[in-house]
Design a protein around this motif. Structure first.
Motif, short mmCIF file in Angstrom:
data_model
loop_
_atom_site.label_atom_id
_atom_site.label_comp_id
_atom_site.label_asym_id
_atom_site.label_seq_id
_atom_site.Cartn_x
_atom_site.Cartn_y
_atom_site.Cartn_z
N ALA B 75 -25.59 101.19 46.22
CA ALA B 75 -25.14 100.21 45.24
C ALA B 75 -24.06 99.29 45.81
CB ALA B 75 -24.63 100.93 44.00
N VAL B 76 -23.22 99.82 46.70
CA VAL B 76 -22.13 99.00 47.23
C VAL B 76 -22.41 98.52 48.65
CG1 VAL B 76 -20.37 100.07 45.81
CG2 VAL B 76 -20.89 101.05 48.05
N GLY B 77 -23.65 98.58 49.07
CA GLY B 77 -23.99 98.18 50.43
C GLY B 77 -24.11 96.67 50.56
N ARG B 78 -24.77 96.25 51.63
CA ARG B 78 -24.88 94.81 51.90
C ARG B 78 -26.15 94.21 51.31
NH1 ARG B 78 -24.99 94.06 57.86
NH2 ARG B 78 -26.07 96.06 57.84
N GLY B 79 -26.91 95.01 50.55
CA GLY B 79 -28.06 94.45 49.83
C GLY B 79 -29.42 94.78 50.42
N GLY B 80 -29.45 95.35 51.64
CA GLY B 80 -30.73 95.65 52.28
C GLY B 80 -31.50 96.73 51.54
N SER B 81 -30.81 97.82 51.22
CA SER B 81 -31.50 98.93 50.54
C SER B 81 -31.90 98.50 49.13
CB SER B 81 -30.61 100.17 50.50
OG SER B 81 -29.49 99.98 49.67
N ARG B 82 -31.07 97.68 48.53
CA ARG B 82 -31.39 97.20 47.18
C ARG B 82 -32.67 96.36 47.20
NH1 ARG B 82 -27.56 93.52 43.30
NH2 ARG B 82 -29.21 93.06 41.80
N TRP B 83 -32.75 95.48 48.21
CA TRP B 83 -33.95 94.65 48.31
C TRP B 83 -35.18 95.54 48.50
CZ3 TRP B 83 -38.03 93.95 51.58
CH2 TRP B 83 -38.82 92.82 51.35
N LEU B 84 -35.08 96.52 49.38
CA LEU B 84 -36.22 97.39 49.64
C LEU B 84 -36.61 98.15 48.37
CD1 LEU B 84 -35.11 98.66 53.15
CD2 LEU B 84 -37.13 97.30 52.68
N HIS B 85 -35.63 98.67 47.64
CA HIS B 85 -35.92 99.45 46.43
C HIS B 85 -36.53 98.58 45.33
CE1 HIS B 85 -34.40 103.68 46.60
NE2 HIS B 85 -34.01 103.21 47.78
N GLU B 86 -36.03 97.36 45.21
CA GLU B 86 -36.46 96.55 44.07
C GLU B 86 -37.71 95.73 44.35
OE1 GLU B 86 -33.05 94.27 42.93
OE2 GLU B 86 -32.02 96.03 42.09
N THR B 87 -37.98 95.47 45.63
CA THR B 87 -39.02 94.50 45.94
C THR B 87 -40.25 95.12 46.60
OG1 THR B 87 -37.20 93.02 46.41
CG2 THR B 87 -39.38 92.22 46.96
N LEU B 88 -40.01 96.09 47.48
CA LEU B 88 -41.11 96.57 48.32
C LEU B 88 -42.11 97.39 47.52
CD1 LEU B 88 -41.62 96.27 51.38
CD2 LEU B 88 -40.85 98.63 51.62
N LYS B 89 -43.41 97.12 47.77
CA LYS B 89 -44.44 97.94 47.13
C LYS B 89 -45.57 98.21 48.12
CE LYS B 89 -46.47 93.86 44.96
NZ LYS B 89 -45.79 92.93 45.87
N ALA B 90 -46.36 99.21 47.79
CA ALA B 90 -47.46 99.59 48.69
C ALA B 90 -48.37 98.38 48.91
CB ALA B 90 -48.24 100.75 48.10
N GLY B 91 -48.81 98.19 50.14
CA GLY B 91 -49.68 97.07 50.47
C GLY B 91 -48.93 95.87 51.02
N ASP B 92 -47.60 95.85 50.84
CA ASP B 92 -46.81 94.75 51.41
C ASP B 92 -46.76 94.87 52.93
OD1 ASP B 92 -46.25 93.83 48.92
OD2 ASP B 92 -44.14 94.43 48.90
N ALA B 93 -46.37 93.77 53.58
CA ALA B 93 -46.10 93.82 55.01
C ALA B 93 -44.58 93.88 55.20
CB ALA B 93 -46.66 92.58 55.69
N LEU B 94 -44.16 94.66 56.17
CA LEU B 94 -42.73 94.77 56.47
C LEU B 94 -42.56 94.59 57.97
CD1 LEU B 94 -40.05 95.38 54.96
CD2 LEU B 94 -40.35 97.78 55.60
N THR B 95 -41.60 93.73 58.36
CA THR B 95 -41.37 93.47 59.78
C THR B 95 -40.43 94.54 60.33
OG1 THR B 95 -41.67 91.12 59.36
CG2 THR B 95 -40.64 91.72 61.44
N VAL B 96 -40.92 95.24 61.35
CA VAL B 96 -40.22 96.42 61.84
C VAL B 96 -40.28 96.42 63.36
CG1 VAL B 96 -40.33 98.95 61.91
CG2 VAL B 96 -40.79 97.77 59.76
N SER B 97 -39.21 96.81 64.01
CA SER B 97 -39.22 96.90 65.47
C SER B 97 -39.83 98.23 65.91
CB SER B 97 -37.78 96.86 65.98
OG SER B 97 -37.14 98.08 65.64
N ALA B 98 -40.24 98.28 67.16
CA ALA B 98 -40.58 99.57 67.75
C ALA B 98 -39.30 100.42 67.80
CB ALA B 98 -41.15 99.36 69.15
N PRO B 99 -39.44 101.74 67.80
CA PRO B 99 -38.26 102.60 67.69
C PRO B 99 -37.34 102.56 68.89
CG PRO B 99 -40.28 103.81 67.23
CD PRO B 99 -40.69 102.50 67.81
N ARG B 100 -36.08 102.86 68.62
CA ARG B 100 -35.07 103.00 69.66
C ARG B 100 -34.27 104.25 69.30
NH1 ARG B 100 -31.57 97.80 70.84
NH2 ARG B 100 -33.41 97.35 72.06
N ASN B 101 -33.71 104.89 70.31
CA ASN B 101 -33.02 106.14 70.02
C ASN B 101 -31.63 106.18 70.64
OD1 ASN B 101 -32.36 108.73 69.34
ND2 ASN B 101 -34.34 109.60 69.89
N HIS B 102 -30.61 106.30 69.80
CA HIS B 102 -29.24 106.53 70.27
C HIS B 102 -28.81 107.96 69.96
CE1 HIS B 102 -28.88 102.33 70.96
NE2 HIS B 102 -28.90 102.00 69.69
#
Lengths: 179, 316
Positions: B75-102
């Motif tokens: 709730a107090v974040g920068r809005g990314g998780s809120r956008w994902l929770h409120e907007t994203l639905k099955a069948g949508d396209a999401l731009t994602v990088s290949a994984p990286r590991n730290h």
């Protein structure tokens, strides 16, 4: 004999027109550096600039700030076929490099790209001029995680071209020499 | 930093979990096999208008058909998780990088202790899958305020295998564990991995203060939520030219370098991706990133978030 032949001055180009003919197989663009390529059924080439929707027209490519002409890049499908077989045996890189992965814009068949440096040729209605031979990069190897891809593409990494006459191209378009 | 392929993936599934968590499964529209990920890896999710957000992969790394991430609604974040929770639905396209590991598993460790707090359990689930698949000894601990609010409990159970996980709930006294006691003695060959809220990570940090730093691993994704920090002006000196550039309190070293025409690669600009890493030759850096290891901090610097006292000499 071979050396003597290679050193013999080239005849005037007009006396020695190239006679090959090839075909355009695929058109790919990437909207930005590192973005996976997307295949197009039709590409719009803008003279002096690049392909619509591609990073090198938009100025967002990894090499956009580097000198050299990269309005459109080409690679031979024959290279991909050789890589799939692990040919040549040295360095022996055996890899599946799909047209969507090689990050060149146009995949061709039957076009001697290495011989087109400084020459003009037609792809459908579009006229391209060969710039430098493309040089493979570690960037691609790392991006795809294919070890040895850099060595595997040495001397056959395709051709960087400028666009002299723009237009619309489609897979299946003939590719023919102009000079 | 090595480049990573950025892909438009299909949202294949969305599942709601307790604790305001959403699990998103991503598949490639054309390729059956996604770029490989090692346990502990994260992907960059490109949130429209907002930029890049990092999420750990929580699936079994051996299954390359699907990336699974778990997103807590902050709730107090920068809005990314809120956008994902409120907007994203099955069948949508999401731009994602290949994984990286730290947050890699230590190859040479004899035993692994995995500690996840709340949504921070995600990379540890992937680690448990990998360790179990390889037949290596580990113990998976999940901490949450209550059983009802604990996300991904089914995944935790499945990943832990027949031994089962150790579950610790604040409101079930019998389940609670004293971290100081659990981690009392540094054991040779045992590595500790921790991801979770800042307070939880701090508690683990205190409990492992006596451990060799190489044996304790932390993953954090929210460095700039440190509300106490007050940015002050400092200066950077470039080794190549000798130029000294002031960095005002409201700007970053990365931004100052960029204005000067020195364009370092950059991506997240919150100190988690490591793209803009550079060398530091002298000075007193204030490291605010979560990428560099304690060892790397002696010679390296992340100019998008880290600052300094006085003048910092950069190897640029």
């Amino acid at each position: 004999m071979g050396v003597e032949h290679a050193l013999r001055p080239r005849r005037e180009e007009s006396e020695n027109p190239m006679t090959w003919s090839g075909e355009l197989l695929h058109i790919h663009v990437a909207p930005a550096a590192s973005m996976e390529m997307e295949e197009l059924a039709e590409g719009t080439l803008v003279a002096g600039r690049g392909i619509e929707g591609d990073r090198y027209l938009l100025g967002t490519g990894s090499y956009s700030a580097k000198p050299d002409i990269r309005e459109v890049t080409l690679i031979e499908v024959e290279v991909l076929e050789a890589l799939a077989m692990g040919e040549p045996k040295v360095p022996g890189t055996k890899a599946t490099l799909e047209p969507i992965d090689h990050r060149r814009n146009l995949t061709t068949r039957g076009v001697p790209l290495n011989h087109l440096v400084g020459r003009r040729f037609k792809v459908g209605e579009v006229v391209l001029k060969g710039g430098r031979m493309n040089f493979p990069c570690k960037y691609l190897e790392e991006l795809l995680g294919i070890e040895g891809l850099y060595e595997g593409l040495l001397n056959r990494s395709g051709l960087n071209c400028s666009i002299e006459v723009g237009g619309t191209i489609r897979p299946g378009d003939p590719i023919v020499p102009l000079d | 930093m090595s480049p990573r392929l950025i892909m438009k993936l299909d949202v294949a599934e969305i599942r709601r979990e307790p604790g305001d968590v959403m699990v998103v499964g991503l598949r490639h529209p054309r390729r059956p096999v996604l770029p490989a990920a090692t346990a502990g890896a994260h992907v960059d999710v490109h949130v429209p208008e907002l930029g890049v957000r990092q999420y750990s992969l929580c699936g079994d790394p051996a299954d390359r058909s699907l990336y699974r991430i778990a997103v807590k609604h902050e709730a107090v974040g920068r809005g990314g998780s809120r956008w994902l929770h409120e907007t994203l639905k099955a069948g949508d396209a999401l731009t994602v990088s290949a994984p990286r590991n730290h947050f890699e598993l230590a190859e040479d460790a004899a035993r692994h202790v995995l500690l996840g707090g709340g949504i921070g359990i995600t990379p540890l689930i992937a680690m448990a899958h990998a360790l179990r698949g390889a037949g290596r000894p580990f113990r998976l601990h999940a901490f949450a305020r209550s059983r009802a609010l604990a996300p991904l409990l089914d995944e935790v159970e499945r990943a832990a295998g027949p031994v089962g996980p150790a579950l610790h709930f604040d409101d079930e006294p019998a389940s609670r564990v004293d971290l100081a006691a659990l981690l009392a003695t540094p054991e040779p060959g045992t590595h500790v991995y921790c991801c979770g809220p800042a307070g939880f990570m701090e508690a683990v940090r205190r409990a492992t203060a006596e451990w060799p730093e190489e044996q304790v691993h932390f993953e954090a994704f929210a460095p700039l939520l440190d509300a106490e920090f007050v940015a002050r002006p400092f200066a950077i000196r470039l080794a190549s030219s000798g130029d000294v550039l002031p960095v005002p309190a409201e700007s970053s070293a990365l931004a100052v370098l960029r204005e000067r025409g020195i364009a370092l690669p950059s991506s997240c600009e919150i100190g988690v991706c490591g793209s803009c890493e550079c060398g530091v030759l002298a000075g007193e850096p204030i490291h605010r990133d979560v990428v560099l290891s304690p060892r790397a901090r002696r010679t390296r610097f992340i100019p998008c978030v880290s600052r300094a006292t006085g003048t910092l000499h950069l190897d640029l």
